[in-house]
Design a protein around this motif. Structure first.
Motif, PDB file in Angstrom:
ATOM      1  N   ASN A  85       0.843  -1.214   0.000  1.00 37.69           N
ATOM      2  CA  ASN A  85       0.000   0.000   0.000  1.00 37.69           C
ATOM      3  C   ASN A  85       0.870   1.253   0.000  1.00 37.69           C
ATOM      4  OD1 ASN A  85      -2.509  -1.248   0.067  1.00 37.69           O
ATOM      5  ND2 ASN A  85      -2.690  -1.181   2.302  1.00 37.69           N
ATOM      6  N   PHE A 109      -8.763  -8.250   2.425  1.00 40.23           N
ATOM      7  CA  PHE A 109      -9.338  -7.386   1.370  1.00 40.23           C
ATOM      8  C   PHE A 109      -9.561  -5.964   1.892  1.00 40.23           C
ATOM      9  CE2 PHE A 109     -11.353 -11.274  -0.905  1.00 40.23           C
ATOM     10  CZ  PHE A 109     -10.244 -11.401  -1.723  1.00 40.23           C
ATOM     11  N   ARG A 110      -9.983  -5.884   3.168  1.00 36.47           N
ATOM     12  CA  ARG A 110     -10.214  -4.544   3.758  1.00 36.47           C
ATOM     13  C   ARG A 110      -8.915  -3.757   3.861  1.00 36.47           C
ATOM     14  NH1 ARG A 110     -13.782  -7.110   7.290  1.00 36.47           N
ATOM     15  NH2 ARG A 110     -12.254  -7.235   8.955  1.00 36.47           N
ATOM     16  N   ILE A 112      -6.329  -3.890   1.789  1.00 38.33           N
ATOM     17  CA  ILE A 112      -5.808  -3.390   0.499  1.00 38.33           C
ATOM     18  C   ILE A 112      -6.350  -1.978   0.268  1.00 38.33           C
ATOM     19  CG2 ILE A 112      -5.883  -3.728  -2.018  1.00 38.33           C
ATOM     20  CD1 ILE A 112      -5.983  -6.757  -1.488  1.00 38.33           C
ATOM     21  N   SER A 113      -5.454  -1.055  -0.016  1.00 35.67           N
ATOM     22  CA  SER A 113      -5.872   0.333  -0.233  1.00 35.67           C
ATOM     23  C   SER A 113      -6.951   0.385  -1.326  1.00 35.67           C
ATOM     24  CB  SER A 113      -4.664   1.160  -0.670  1.00 35.67           C
ATOM     25  OG  SER A 113      -5.109   2.356  -1.260  1.00 35.67           O
ATOM     26  N   PRO A 114      -8.049   1.098  -1.086  1.00 37.04           N
ATOM     27  CA  PRO A 114      -9.097   1.207  -2.114  1.00 37.04           C
ATOM     28  C   PRO A 114      -8.560   1.731  -3.442  1.00 37.04           C
ATOM     29  CG  PRO A 114      -9.872   2.129  -0.042  1.00 37.04           C
ATOM     30  CD  PRO A 114      -8.413   1.806   0.148  1.00 37.04           C
ATOM     31  N   LYS A 116      -5.731   0.921  -4.746  1.00 41.60           N
ATOM     32  CA  LYS A 116      -4.926  -0.102  -5.428  1.00 41.60           C
ATOM     33  C   LYS A 116      -5.709  -1.408  -5.566  1.00 41.60           C
ATOM     34  CE  LYS A 116      -0.546   1.875  -3.870  1.00 41.60           C
ATOM     35  NZ  LYS A 116       0.847   1.619  -3.489  1.00 41.60           N
ATOM     36  N   ASP A 117      -6.986  -1.354  -5.233  1.00 39.22           N
ATOM     37  CA  ASP A 117      -7.832  -2.549  -5.137  1.00 39.22           C
ATOM     38  C   ASP A 117      -8.355  -2.947  -6.514  1.00 39.22           C
ATOM     39  OD1 ASP A 117      -9.622  -4.486  -4.159  1.00 39.22           O
ATOM     40  OD2 ASP A 117     -11.205  -2.975  -3.943  1.00 39.22           O
ATOM     41  N   ASP A 119      -9.025  -5.664  -7.898  1.00 40.27           N
ATOM     42  CA  ASP A 119     -10.033  -6.727  -7.960  1.00 40.27           C
ATOM     43  C   ASP A 119     -11.402  -6.226  -7.494  1.00 40.27           C
ATOM     44  OD1 ASP A 119      -9.521  -9.152  -9.080  1.00 40.27           O
ATOM     45  OD2 ASP A 119      -8.596 -10.039  -7.301  1.00 40.27           O
ATOM     46  N   ASN A 122     -12.440  -4.504  -1.909  1.00 35.60           N
ATOM     47  CA  ASN A 122     -12.483  -3.685  -0.691  1.00 35.60           C
ATOM     48  C   ASN A 122     -13.926  -3.187  -0.505  1.00 35.60           C
ATOM     49  OD1 ASN A 122     -12.494  -1.051   0.782  1.00 35.60           O
ATOM     50  ND2 ASN A 122     -10.342  -1.608   1.075  1.00 35.60           N
ATOM     51  N   ASN A 125     -15.031   0.034  -2.144  1.00 36.54           N
ATOM     52  CA  ASN A 125     -15.274  -0.016  -3.595  1.00 36.54           C
ATOM     53  C   ASN A 125     -16.565  -0.756  -3.921  1.00 36.54           C
ATOM     54  OD1 ASN A 125     -13.060   1.512  -4.325  1.00 36.54           O
ATOM     55  ND2 ASN A 125     -11.675  -0.254  -4.309  1.00 36.54           N
TER      56      ASN A 125
END
Ligand code: NAD
Length: 282
Positions: A85, A109-110, A112-114, A116-117, A119, A122, A125
């Protein structure tokens, strides 16, 4: 006889367009980079990850892989995500599922920076998608929208039926189709009288994971059939979808094959999301 919605052709159109974007970013000194984390030794995941690395390579996107062993703790996983992140050279972070059951994938998943998410897992997103705001959307539903768009298949006002309610495919698919003004119905393992519902679908998206589950009698004439399933046929050992392709293609207007349908689109949209993240980076 249904027209084939060719995912390889559509994916190459998407990727060719992205090549220009990647070159433009590089001219500005931004080298798009995807970091992929894999925990454990899942054999299917290895194939998926390999395909993602090949796609990155084709487009000139930098690719970094973090292979963590089964014994990895939650703290170690979260620390790695934190490090990525905070790494300005990394634009997209992907945590390949499944991960060992003792780890909490939702917490990961939470983390991971929104921004850089890539997939789209998050919760921030996911919430934005529900509200119809610009965000990172899960790659498979996004790929389905893209292949429909590239084939000029209109969704507005259509009866769209999704079978499967996973967080990865079914649930984000609901919002994607709603945002395109389709009338959406979701079916799942507890749905009763499935045939009656599928028979009304103008567009049928199937993501169950059961080989040849959707048969000709379940499908309306001229329906558009999107087969997300990836299964191995026990007899032939070949990869097949959730739809009985041979017979359903006789009544449908359009159908995606497996392999060569939604699989390549999913990877193309992952590349799309990495480029989007790189463009939005400072
Ligand atoms: P999943 O495996 O998490 O869940 C399956 C879903 O199917 C559940 O919501 C369940 O309620 C539903 N279901 C099961 N049996 C049913 C029945 N008899 N009637 C109605 N609904 C039923 O789902 P997933 O992760 O979305 O995966 C589904 C399939 O899609 C798998 O084959 C998977 O490999 C494939 N997949 C493909 C891609 C791709 O890129 N092509 C991406 C993701 C998943």
């Amino acid at each position: 006889m249904a027209k084939i919605l060719d995912g390889k052709v559509a994916a190459s159109i998407v990727k060719n367009n992205l090549k220009n974007d990647v070159n433009e970013l590089k001219e500005k000194g931004i080298n798009p980079k995807l970091a992929v984390i894999m925990v454990g030794d899942d054999s299917s995941s290895k194939i998926y990850v390999k395909n993602k690395s090949i796609a990155c390579n084709d487009l000139g996107i930098e690719y970094e892989e973090y292979l963590l062993n089964e014994e990895t703790t939650m703290e170690e996983l979260l620390n790695l995500i934190d490090k990525l992140n905070n790494d300005n050279t990394v634009h997209g972070i992907l945590l390949q599922s499944p991960i060992p059951k003792k780890l909490d994938i939702n917490e990961a998943f939470r983390k991971i920076s929104p921004n850089k998410d890539v997939d789209g897992f998050n919760p921030l997103n996911v919430g934005k998608l529900v509200l119809g705001q610009d965000t990172f959307v899960s790659c498979t539903p996004l790929g389905i929208l893209k292949i429909l768009e590239l084939n000029n298949i209109e969704l507005e006002g259509k009866n769209a039926v999704i079978i499967g309610r996973s967080n990865i495919v079914g649930k984000p698919m609901i919002q994607c189709l709603l945002n395109k003004n389709a009338t959406v119905t979701v079916c799942h393992s507890k749905t009763q009288n499935l045939n009656e519902i599928t028979k009304k679908a103008d567009v049928l998206v199937v993501a169950i994971g059961k080989a040849n589950f959707i048969t000709k009698d379940m499908v309306k004439d001229d329906a558009v059939i999107i087969d997300v399933g990836i299964n191995r046929n026990i007899e032939t050992k070949k990869i097949c979808g959730d739809v009985d392709f041979e017979n359903v293609s006789k009544v449908a207007s359009y159908i995606t094959p497996v392999p060569g349908g939604i699989g390549p689109m999913t990877i193309a949209m992952l590349m799309n999301n990495v480029v989007k993240a790189a463009k939005q980076s400072k």
